[in-house]
Design an enzyme around this catalytic site. Structure first.
Site, PDB file in Angstrom:
ATOM      1  N   HIS A  98       0.842  -1.200   0.000  1.00  0.00           N
ATOM      2  CA  HIS A  98       0.000   0.000   0.000  1.00  0.00           C
ATOM      3  C   HIS A  98       0.871   1.241   0.000  1.00  0.00           C
ATOM      4  O   HIS A  98       1.976   1.244   0.543  1.00  0.00           O
ATOM      5  CB  HIS A  98      -0.948   0.021   1.202  1.00  0.00           C
ATOM      6  CG  HIS A  98      -0.259  -0.075   2.528  1.00  0.00           C
ATOM      7  ND1 HIS A  98       0.193  -1.268   3.045  1.00  0.00           N
ATOM      8  CD2 HIS A  98       0.058   0.874   3.442  1.00  0.00           C
ATOM      9  CE1 HIS A  98       0.753  -1.061   4.228  1.00  0.00           C
ATOM     10  NE2 HIS A  98       0.691   0.241   4.490  1.00  0.00           N
TER      11      HIS A  98
ATOM     12  N   HIS B  11       0.740   5.256   1.089  1.00  0.00           N
ATOM     13  CA  HIS B  11       0.029   6.321   1.805  1.00  0.00           C
ATOM     14  C   HIS B  11       0.116   7.605   0.988  1.00  0.00           C
ATOM     15  O   HIS B  11       1.198   7.995   0.545  1.00  0.00           O
ATOM     16  CB  HIS B  11       0.697   6.614   3.153  1.00  0.00           C
ATOM     17  CG  HIS B  11       0.638   5.516   4.156  1.00  0.00           C
ATOM     18  ND1 HIS B  11      -0.283   5.499   5.176  1.00  0.00           N
ATOM     19  CD2 HIS B  11       1.405   4.403   4.326  1.00  0.00           C
ATOM     20  CE1 HIS B  11      -0.083   4.426   5.936  1.00  0.00           C
ATOM     21  NE2 HIS B  11       0.935   3.739   5.437  1.00  0.00           N
TER      22      HIS B  11
END
Ligand code: AMP
Length: 137
Positions: free
Chosen positions: A99, A101
């Site tokens: 992932h 951010h």
């Protein structure tokens, strides 16, 4: 093996505040919101982190992260954006599913602090550079 929380979000088993979705990429608000609009952009397919994802899928995730960063500045009023991806626990990764951010920055009072201190004392920079260069050939 037990599914990680982001695989569960991809499979619709856990809800999220979805911002964007296509065949390969999903973007949703981070539940912790270190700043207004803090977003996670993930690959739908499971990879542990940035270091193991395929180049093609990584590029697709980064394209979406860039667009969300642009929207944050243009429409949320952010004055800046941090794009961050943690790899492994030693670097602060808590969810082992790749992932990125997207952290909009406003007035410096966000719940996110980034500090880079010069720690080069005693390090042999030519030798470090040579070692890394050799591996990149
Ligand atoms: P990292 O420390 O880089 O692995 O970041 C993991 C992030 O996932 C943290 O910022 C958490 O707040 C966020 N997170 C964990 N569970 C959820 C969830 N169910 N929905 C949205 N964000 C989550």
């Amino acid at each position: 093996m037990e599914k990680d929380v982001f695989c569960k979000i991809v499979d619709g088993e856990i809800p999220c505040y979805k911002l964007y979705e296509d065949n390969d990429v999903l973007a949703f608000l981070d539940i912790s919101q270190v700043s207004k609009g803090h977003t996670l952009v993930i690959s739908k397919k499971h990879y542990d982190n940035f270091l193991s994802i395929s180049q093609e899928e990584m590029h697709k995730v980064m394209d979406v992260a860039q667009r969300i960063g642009q929207v944050s500045v243009k429409y949320l009023g952010a004055k800046g954006v941090n794009i961050l991806t943690n790899c492994y626990e030693a670097a602060g990764q808590t969810v082992m599913h790749f992932h990125v951010h997207v952290i909009p920055r406003y007035d410096g009072n966000e719940g996110f602090i980034l500090e880079m201190k010069n720690n080069a004392d005693g390090l042999n920079l030519p030798s470090i550079a040579k070692q890394i260069q050799q591996e990149l050939k």
